[in-house]
Design an enzyme around this catalytic site. Structure first.
Site, PDB file in Angstrom:
ATOM      1  N   PHE A   1      42.988  -4.506  34.029  1.00 53.36           N
ATOM      2  CA  PHE A   1      43.585  -3.956  35.232  1.00 53.36           C
ATOM      3  C   PHE A   1      42.749  -4.265  36.457  1.00 53.36           C
ATOM      4  CE2 PHE A   1      41.010  -0.429  33.761  1.00 53.36           C
ATOM      5  CZ  PHE A   1      40.570   0.229  34.895  1.00 53.36           C
TER       6      PHE A   1
ATOM      7  N   ILE B   1      38.651  -3.420  27.832  1.00 54.71           N
ATOM      8  CA  ILE B   1      39.258  -2.975  29.087  1.00 54.71           C
ATOM      9  C   ILE B   1      38.600  -3.693  30.270  1.00 54.71           C
ATOM     10  CG2 ILE B   1      40.017  -0.973  30.422  1.00 54.71           C
ATOM     11  CD1 ILE B   1      39.251   0.789  28.000  1.00 54.71           C
ATOM     12  N   PRO B   2      38.828  -5.006  30.400  1.00 58.14           N
ATOM     13  CA  PRO B   2      38.279  -5.689  31.576  1.00 58.14           C
ATOM     14  C   PRO B   2      38.967  -5.177  32.847  1.00 58.14           C
ATOM     15  CG  PRO B   2      39.623  -7.185  30.254  1.00 58.14           C
ATOM     16  CD  PRO B   2      39.564  -5.890  29.520  1.00 58.14           C
ATOM     17  N   HIS B   3      38.178  -5.039  33.905  1.00 57.82           N
ATOM     18  CA  HIS B   3      38.722  -4.522  35.153  1.00 57.82           C
ATOM     19  C   HIS B   3      37.876  -4.982  36.327  1.00 57.82           C
ATOM     20  CE1 HIS B   3      35.868  -1.642  33.450  1.00 57.82           C
ATOM     21  NE2 HIS B   3      35.550  -1.351  34.696  1.00 57.82           N
ATOM     22  N   ALA B   4      38.505  -4.998  37.491  1.00 63.89           N
ATOM     23  CA  ALA B   4      37.807  -5.422  38.711  1.00 63.89           C
ATOM     24  C   ALA B   4      38.542  -4.846  39.918  1.00 63.89           C
ATOM     25  CB  ALA B   4      37.754  -6.949  38.799  1.00 63.89           C
TER      26      ALA B   4
END
Length: 161
Positions: free
Chosen positions: A105, A67-70
């Site tokens: 996301f 779940i990469p996110h920034a």
């Protein structure tokens, strides 16, 4: 916040080409740019933010999920994309297993609370082994959206008739 509300058929990659952690993230961001969900001018800024986040700890959370996110000050709404890899991606996951689902996301910085809601919704969905199995077997974008919407296989099949 339901994942189904953040995705669309154009924001689902049924089979990713990347086989490694960082190239998978770049593939997803480039897909968002190419299909018009992310301004090309934000590409490098978003990738830099994701890189910083990934260097802290891998977002490969286990069970074949990452779940990469920034955050970005220049976004006005949450942007999400799902990439699937049947062969698996080396994502340096916490359980050291290949990742088959990458849910990336991006959240507007002003909406920090959405970050936690979105993470919780994704984590809840992907802890269910039956849902992961169904997502892995889904052959069409709409099937994946139906799973995220909570439609049972029978309901989804009846809706298609």
């Amino acid at each position: 916040m339901k994942l189904a509300n953040l995705l669309s058929p154009s924001r689902i990659i049924l089979e990713m080409s990347a086989g490694e952690h960082w190239p998978a993230i770049v593939e997803l961001i480039d897909h968002l740019v190419s299909e018009g969900s992310l301004d090309p001018a934000l590409r490098d800024e978003v990738l830099a933010a994701l890189k910083i986040r990934e260097e802290q700890v891998s977002t490969g959370v286990g069970h074949g999920v990452a779940i990469p996110h920034a955050f970005s000050e220049k976004l006005d709404k949450v942007v999400a994309i799902l990439g699937r890899s049947k062969t698996g991606i080396d994502f340096e996951a916490l359980d050291q297993k290949p990742v088959h689902f990458v849910i990336l996301f991006l959240v507007p910085k002003k909406d920090y609370h959405l970050h936690l809601q979105t993470l919780a919704a994704i984590a809840k969905m992907f802890t269910n082994g039956e849902i992961r199995r169904r997502l892995g077997e889904a052959g069409q974008h709409q099937e994946i959206l139906d799973i995220f919407s909570g439609k049972s296989p029978k309901t989804a099949a009846n809706g298609a008739a």
